[in-house]
Motif scaffolding. Structure first.
Motif, short mmCIF file in Angstrom:
data_model
loop_
_atom_site.label_atom_id
_atom_site.label_comp_id
_atom_site.label_asym_id
_atom_site.label_seq_id
_atom_site.Cartn_x
_atom_site.Cartn_y
_atom_site.Cartn_z
N LYS A 51 0.83 -1.21 0.00
CA LYS A 51 0.00 0.00 0.00
C LYS A 51 0.87 1.26 0.00
O LYS A 51 0.59 2.22 -0.73
CB LYS A 51 -0.93 0.00 1.22
CG LYS A 51 -2.03 -1.02 1.16
CD LYS A 51 -3.08 -0.79 2.24
CE LYS A 51 -2.52 -1.02 3.62
NZ LYS A 51 -3.58 -0.87 4.66
N ARG A 53 3.86 1.68 -1.11
CA ARG A 53 4.53 1.91 -2.40
C ARG A 53 3.54 2.40 -3.46
O ARG A 53 3.88 3.29 -4.26
CB ARG A 53 5.19 0.61 -2.86
CG ARG A 53 6.44 0.27 -2.05
CD ARG A 53 7.13 -0.97 -2.54
NE ARG A 53 8.38 -1.19 -1.84
CZ ARG A 53 9.18 -2.23 -2.04
NH1 ARG A 53 8.83 -3.16 -2.93
NH2 ARG A 53 10.31 -2.36 -1.37
N LEU A 54 2.34 1.84 -3.45
CA LEU A 54 1.34 2.29 -4.42
C LEU A 54 0.96 3.75 -4.18
O LEU A 54 0.89 4.56 -5.12
CB LEU A 54 0.10 1.40 -4.33
CG LEU A 54 0.22 0.00 -4.94
CD1 LEU A 54 -1.01 -0.83 -4.61
CD2 LEU A 54 0.41 0.09 -6.45
N ASP A 57 3.80 5.99 -5.22
CA ASP A 57 3.81 6.18 -6.68
C ASP A 57 2.69 7.13 -7.10
O ASP A 57 2.88 7.98 -8.00
CB ASP A 57 3.64 4.83 -7.38
CG ASP A 57 4.86 3.93 -7.21
OD1 ASP A 57 5.94 4.45 -6.83
OD2 ASP A 57 4.73 2.70 -7.43
N TRP A 58 1.55 6.98 -6.48
CA TRP A 58 0.41 7.85 -6.78
C TRP A 58 0.77 9.31 -6.48
O TRP A 58 0.49 10.20 -7.29
CB TRP A 58 -0.77 7.39 -5.93
CG TRP A 58 -2.05 8.14 -6.17
CD1 TRP A 58 -2.30 9.09 -7.12
CD2 TRP A 58 -3.26 8.00 -5.43
NE1 TRP A 58 -3.58 9.56 -7.02
CE2 TRP A 58 -4.21 8.90 -5.99
CE3 TRP A 58 -3.65 7.21 -4.36
CZ2 TRP A 58 -5.50 9.02 -5.49
CZ3 TRP A 58 -4.94 7.32 -3.88
CH2 TRP A 58 -5.86 8.22 -4.44
N ILE A 98 -3.60 2.70 -10.40
CA ILE A 98 -3.08 2.65 -9.03
C ILE A 98 -4.21 2.87 -8.03
O ILE A 98 -4.28 2.20 -6.99
CB ILE A 98 -1.98 3.71 -8.84
CG1 ILE A 98 -0.72 3.30 -9.62
CG2 ILE A 98 -1.64 3.89 -7.36
CD1 ILE A 98 0.40 4.33 -9.55
N LYS A 101 -6.11 -0.28 -7.40
CA LYS A 101 -5.35 -1.22 -6.56
C LYS A 101 -5.35 -0.78 -5.10
O LYS A 101 -5.50 -1.60 -4.19
CB LYS A 101 -3.91 -1.33 -7.07
CG LYS A 101 -3.78 -1.98 -8.44
CD LYS A 101 -2.32 -2.02 -8.88
CE LYS A 101 -2.17 -2.65 -10.25
NZ LYS A 101 -0.74 -2.67 -10.69
N VAL A 102 -5.17 0.51 -4.89
CA VAL A 102 -5.14 1.03 -3.53
C VAL A 102 -6.49 0.85 -2.86
O VAL A 102 -6.58 0.47 -1.68
CB VAL A 102 -4.74 2.52 -3.53
CG1 VAL A 102 -4.94 3.13 -2.15
CG2 VAL A 102 -3.29 2.67 -3.96
#
Length: 297
Positions: A51, A53-54, A57-58, A98, A101-102
Motif C-alpha cells: 500500500k 509503495r502504491l 507512486d500515486w 493505481i 489497486k489502492v
C-alpha cells in the motif's frame, strides 16, 4: 523418595532425558519466535508495504502532473499542451490503475475516509486542470493563467496534500508494525534467556539430586564395609533403596550376618574346648593326687 526406588541406569536416563527435553523446549521456543518474527515481517511486506509503495507512486505521479499543468498554464510556449498531451493521458491512466489497486487494499476506517476525500478532491482537480488545458488549447494565455491561480492551484494543493496524508498513514502503519516486531523480538529474546536460565537451573538441580541419590547410599555401603573390615559385626541396617546400591547393602547385610554366625560358632567352639581342657586338667590333677596317696600307703 521416588529416586531411591529407581535403578541407577534409570536415574541417569532420567537426568539425560530431562536435560534433553529442556534443551529441545528452548530450541523449539526459539524457532517459534523466529518464525513468528518472520511471519510478521512477511505480513508487513505483503500488504502495508505494498500500500505504501502504491500510494507513494500515486503521490509522485500527482506531483508530476501538477508540475506539468503548472508549466503549461504559465509558459509562453503554446505548444506545450500538445507536447504533454500523451504524457498527461498516460498519467491519468496509470493513476486510475493505481487508485483501483489502492482502493482494494485499504481496510481501516481512517484509510477509507481519506480515500473518499481524495476522490472528491481529485474530481475538483481534474475539472480545474481541464479548464486550464482548454484555455491553453484555445490560445487564451491570460485565461489559462487566471484559471491556474484561481481554480487549479488551490484544487491541486488540496488534492496533493490529501494524497500525501494517505501516504503518511501508510508509513505510520509500517513504522508501528516495525515497532511491534522489534518489541516482539525483545520479548522473545528475554523469554529465550529466561527459559535457558530455567533449563540450566532445573538441569543442575536434577543432576545434584540424582548424584546425591547415588553417592549417599554408596557412602553408607562403604561405611558398612569399613566397619566389617575393622571387625565390628554389630552393624544395624536401615531400609534399602530398590537399586544396585540396595542390592549391595543387602549383600553386605547377608555377609555381616554370616560372619557374625561364624564368629559366634568359633566362640562357642573355643568355649567348649576351654571347658574340656579344664575338665581334663582337673581329672589329671585328681588322678595324680590319688596315685600319690596310694604310693605313700
Amino acid at each position: 523418595m521416588v529416586l531411591k526406588n529407581l535403578r541407577i541406569g534409570s536415574r541417569l536416563t532420567l537426568a539425560f532425558a530431562t536435560i534433553l527435553v529442556l534443551s529441545l523446549a528452548g530450541t523449539a521456543f526459539a524457532l517459534y519466535t523466529t518464525r513468528s518474527s518472520a511471519e510478521a515481517t512477511h505480513q508487513m511486506m505483503q500488504k502495508p508495504l505494498a500500500k505504501e509503495r502504491l500510494v507513494s507512486d500515486w503521490y509522485v505521479m500527482t506531483y508530476s502532473a501538477i508540475a506539468r499543468t503548472s508549466l503549461i498554464a504559465r509558459s509562453t510556449d503554446s505548444t506545450l499542451s500538445t507536447v504533454f498531451a500523451k504524457p498527461i493521458k498516460d498519467s491519468v491512466t496509470d493513476t486510475t490503475a493505481i487508485l483501483k489497486k489502492v482502493e482494494v487494499l485499504l481496510d481501516s476506517p481512517e484509510e477509507k475516509q481519506t480515500l473518499q476525500e481524495i476522490l472528491g478532491l481529485r474530481k475538483q482537480y481534474q475539472a480545474a486542470k481541464e479548464v486550464v488545458m482548454n484555455a491553453r488549447t484555445a490560445g487564451d494565455a491570460a485565461g489559462a493563467e487566471q484559471a491556474y491561480e484561481a481554480v487549479f492551484s488551490p484544487a491541486a494543493t488540496a488534492y496533493g496534500a490529501r494524497v500525501l496524508s494517505l501516504l503518511h498513514i501508510q508509513r505510520k502503519a509500517i513504522d508501528q508494525i516495525a515497532l511491534d516486531i522489534e518489541a516482539a523480538n525483545e520479548r522473545s529474546t528475554r523469554l529465550v534467556i529466561l527459559l535457558t536460565v530455567l533449563a540450566t537451573a532445573l538441569g543442575s538441580v536434577a543432576a545434584v539430586m540424582i548424584t546425591r541419590s547415588i553417592t549417599r547410599p554408596l557412602d553408607s555401603a562403604l561405611d558398612v564395609a569399613r566397619t566389617v573390615a575393622a571387625g565390628n559385626l554389630g552393624n544395624t541396617f536401615a531400609t534399602y533403596p530398590k537399586d544396585e546400591v540396595g542390592d549391595l547393602m543387602r549383600a553386605l547385610e547377608t555377609m555381616n550376618g554370616a560372619l557374625a554366625r561364624v564368629v559366634a560358632e568359633v566362640q562357642q567352639g573355643t568355649t567348649a574346648i576351654s571347658t574340656a581342657s579344664g575338665e581334663i586338667a582337673a581329672g589329671n590333677l585328681d588322678l595324680s593326687s590319688r596315685t600319690e596317696q596310694q604310693a605313700s600307703s
